[in-house]
Design a protein around this motif. Structure first.
Motif, mmCIF file in Angstrom:
data_model
loop_
_atom_site.group_PDB
_atom_site.id
_atom_site.type_symbol
_atom_site.label_atom_id
_atom_site.label_comp_id
_atom_site.label_asym_id
_atom_site.label_seq_id
_atom_site.Cartn_x
_atom_site.Cartn_y
_atom_site.Cartn_z
ATOM 1 N N SER A 47 -85.765 43.579 -4.362
ATOM 2 C CA SER A 47 -86.664 43.841 -5.495
ATOM 3 C C SER A 47 -85.968 44.665 -6.567
ATOM 4 O O SER A 47 -86.110 44.408 -7.763
ATOM 5 C CB SER A 47 -87.912 44.577 -5.024
ATOM 6 N N MET A 48 -85.216 45.678 -6.155
ATOM 7 C CA MET A 48 -84.501 46.533 -7.100
ATOM 8 C C MET A 48 -83.509 45.723 -7.928
ATOM 9 O O MET A 48 -83.432 45.866 -9.140
ATOM 10 C CB MET A 48 -83.782 47.654 -6.341
ATOM 11 N N ALA A 49 -82.762 44.842 -7.283
ATOM 12 C CA ALA A 49 -81.774 44.035 -8.001
ATOM 13 C C ALA A 49 -82.450 43.078 -8.978
ATOM 14 O O ALA A 49 -81.970 42.870 -10.100
ATOM 15 C CB ALA A 49 -80.904 43.265 -7.008
ATOM 16 N N ARG A 50 -83.569 42.514 -8.603
ATOM 17 C CA ARG A 50 -84.289 41.597 -9.505
ATOM 18 C C ARG A 50 -84.860 42.340 -10.723
ATOM 19 O O ARG A 50 -84.903 41.790 -11.815
ATOM 20 C CB ARG A 50 -85.389 40.864 -8.748
ATOM 21 N N ARG A 51 -85.282 43.582 -10.533
ATOM 22 C CA ARG A 51 -85.760 44.375 -11.678
ATOM 23 C C ARG A 51 -84.596 44.831 -12.562
ATOM 24 O O ARG A 51 -84.719 44.911 -13.773
ATOM 25 C CB ARG A 51 -86.528 45.606 -11.194
ATOM 26 N N THR A 56 -81.426 36.982 -13.462
ATOM 27 C CA THR A 56 -80.180 36.723 -12.737
ATOM 28 C C THR A 56 -80.511 36.490 -11.275
ATOM 29 O O THR A 56 -81.248 37.265 -10.681
ATOM 30 C CB THR A 56 -79.214 37.924 -12.862
ATOM 31 N N PRO A 57 -79.986 35.421 -10.688
ATOM 32 C CA PRO A 57 -80.227 35.215 -9.254
ATOM 33 C C PRO A 57 -79.624 36.357 -8.437
ATOM 34 O O PRO A 57 -78.642 36.968 -8.850
ATOM 35 C CB PRO A 57 -79.534 33.885 -8.945
ATOM 36 N N VAL A 58 -80.225 36.620 -7.291
ATOM 37 C CA VAL A 58 -79.796 37.724 -6.431
ATOM 38 C C VAL A 58 -79.490 37.193 -5.039
ATOM 39 O O VAL A 58 -80.257 36.401 -4.489
ATOM 40 C CB VAL A 58 -80.900 38.807 -6.334
ATOM 41 N N GLN A 59 -78.373 37.647 -4.496
ATOM 42 C CA GLN A 59 -78.069 37.366 -3.100
ATOM 43 C C GLN A 59 -77.874 38.700 -2.384
ATOM 44 O O GLN A 59 -77.056 39.526 -2.808
ATOM 45 C CB GLN A 59 -76.810 36.515 -2.943
ATOM 46 N N VAL A 60 -78.655 38.927 -1.332
ATOM 47 C CA VAL A 60 -78.506 40.117 -0.504
ATOM 48 C C VAL A 60 -77.733 39.707 0.742
ATOM 49 O O VAL A 60 -78.145 38.803 1.467
ATOM 50 C CB VAL A 60 -79.873 40.724 -0.108
ATOM 51 N N SER A 109 -70.761 31.880 -15.241
ATOM 52 C CA SER A 109 -71.821 31.931 -14.236
ATOM 53 C C SER A 109 -72.023 33.398 -13.878
ATOM 54 O O SER A 109 -71.129 34.227 -14.038
ATOM 55 C CB SER A 109 -71.469 31.095 -13.010
ATOM 56 N N ARG A 110 -73.247 33.711 -13.397
ATOM 57 C CA ARG A 110 -73.567 35.103 -13.071
ATOM 58 C C ARG A 110 -74.393 35.164 -11.794
ATOM 59 O O ARG A 110 -75.119 34.233 -11.463
ATOM 60 C CB ARG A 110 -74.310 35.771 -14.214
ATOM 61 N N LEU A 111 -74.257 36.271 -11.111
ATOM 62 C CA LEU A 111 -74.984 36.488 -9.870
ATOM 63 C C LEU A 111 -75.005 37.985 -9.567
ATOM 64 O O LEU A 111 -73.992 38.666 -9.738
ATOM 65 C CB LEU A 111 -74.300 35.741 -8.716
ATOM 66 N N ALA A 112 -76.157 38.485 -9.160
ATOM 67 C CA ALA A 112 -76.259 39.860 -8.662
ATOM 68 C C ALA A 112 -76.139 39.807 -7.141
ATOM 69 O O ALA A 112 -76.771 38.968 -6.497
ATOM 70 C CB ALA A 112 -77.588 40.483 -9.075
ATOM 71 N N VAL A 113 -75.316 40.664 -6.606
ATOM 72 C CA VAL A 113 -75.084 40.691 -5.162
ATOM 73 C C VAL A 113 -75.351 42.102 -4.652
ATOM 74 O O VAL A 113 -74.921 43.082 -5.260
ATOM 75 C CB VAL A 113 -73.634 40.275 -4.808
ATOM 76 N N VAL A 114 -76.083 42.208 -3.549
ATOM 77 C CA VAL A 114 -76.330 43.490 -2.899
ATOM 78 C C VAL A 114 -75.669 43.425 -1.525
ATOM 79 O O VAL A 114 -75.873 42.472 -0.778
ATOM 80 C CB VAL A 114 -77.839 43.774 -2.748
ATOM 81 N N TRP A 115 -74.875 44.433 -1.226
ATOM 82 C CA TRP A 115 -74.212 44.497 0.069
ATOM 83 C C TRP A 115 -74.154 45.952 0.515
ATOM 84 O O TRP A 115 -74.437 46.863 -0.248
ATOM 85 C CB TRP A 115 -72.821 43.849 0.025
ATOM 86 N N PHE A 116 -73.822 46.171 1.763
ATOM 87 C CA PHE A 116 -73.757 47.507 2.352
ATOM 88 C C PHE A 116 -72.330 47.765 2.805
ATOM 89 O O PHE A 116 -71.656 46.865 3.287
ATOM 90 C CB PHE A 116 -74.683 47.602 3.570
ATOM 91 N N VAL A 129 -65.091 41.590 4.107
ATOM 92 C CA VAL A 129 -65.355 40.241 4.595
ATOM 93 C C VAL A 129 -66.710 39.714 4.132
ATOM 94 O O VAL A 129 -66.809 38.591 3.650
ATOM 95 C CB VAL A 129 -65.259 40.194 6.144
ATOM 96 N N ALA A 130 -67.760 40.502 4.244
ATOM 97 C CA ALA A 130 -69.099 40.033 3.872
ATOM 98 C C ALA A 130 -69.159 39.654 2.395
ATOM 99 O O ALA A 130 -69.676 38.591 2.040
ATOM 100 C CB ALA A 130 -70.136 41.095 4.195
ATOM 101 N N LEU A 131 -68.640 40.490 1.534
ATOM 102 C CA LEU A 131 -68.670 40.211 0.098
ATOM 103 C C LEU A 131 -67.833 38.979 -0.245
ATOM 104 O O LEU A 131 -68.209 38.168 -1.092
ATOM 105 C CB LEU A 131 -68.183 41.424 -0.688
ATOM 106 N N ARG A 132 -66.725 38.794 0.427
ATOM 107 C CA ARG A 132 -65.849 37.648 0.148
ATOM 108 C C ARG A 132 -66.476 36.319 0.569
ATOM 109 O O ARG A 132 -66.038 35.267 0.150
ATOM 110 C CB ARG A 132 -64.506 37.823 0.853
ATOM 111 N N GLN A 133 -67.543 36.359 1.395
ATOM 112 C CA GLN A 133 -68.187 35.135 1.878
ATOM 113 C C GLN A 133 -69.339 34.664 0.988
ATOM 114 O O GLN A 133 -70.010 33.687 1.315
ATOM 115 C CB GLN A 133 -68.696 35.336 3.311
#
Length: 145
Positions: A47-51, A56-60, A109-116, A129-133
């Motif tokens: 939700s935070m990334a979408r706001r 912009t599409p979001v991938q968590v 192209s654009r994309l919001a990505v959330v990772w830990f 590794v997770a972000l690179r996938q």
């Protein structure tokens, strides 16, 4: 301005344009990290990334969940202790267009990505590794500049 470049496993080069970091459990005043809390954290970051980046599409990216004490915490009131990595990273990335028919000079192209991750270091080059996938072609949105 590009803060960093990240190369995906697919070979696509991403430009990190904006990043936000937050402590995973920074507001936890009492209790302990458990599955229920972690599920709420994951729901909240989407939700935070979408706001933050509307339109912009979001991938968590699903984080690794660990049980530091194994089954020793089974009897606790909210279930066993379950931890996520300590830092939430939310980034707005751009790259060449997904559609090869589009002009790479006029479109991106654009994309919001959330990772830990375990620290607040910006990803660069051969990032974690997770972000690179990230499946950029499936999630990103083509735009005119």
């Amino acid at each position: 301005m590009t803060l960093s470049h990240v190369e995906l496993a697919s070979g696509r080069l991403l430009r990190l344009r904006e990043v936000r970091t937050r402590s995973t459990y920074g507001g936890l005043l009492e209790g302990y990290p458990c599955k229920r809390l972690n599920d709420m954290v994951l729901s909240g970051v989407d939700s935070m990334a979408r706001r933050t980046w509307p339109g912009t599409p979001v991938q968590v990216i699903e984080p690794v969940r660990t049980r530091p004490d194994g089954d020793a915490t089974e009897g606790l009131p909210f279930g066993p202790v379950e931890r996520l990595p300590s830092v939430i990273m939310a980034g707005w990335f751009t790259s060449e267009p997904v559609d090869p028919a589009l002009d790479a000079v006029l479109c991106h192209s654009r994309l919001a990505v959330v990772w830990f991750q375990d620290d607040a270091v910006l990803p660069a080059g051969q990032a974690g590794v997770a972000l690179r996938q990230v499946d950029w072609d499936a999630y990103a949105l083509d735009d005119e500049r």
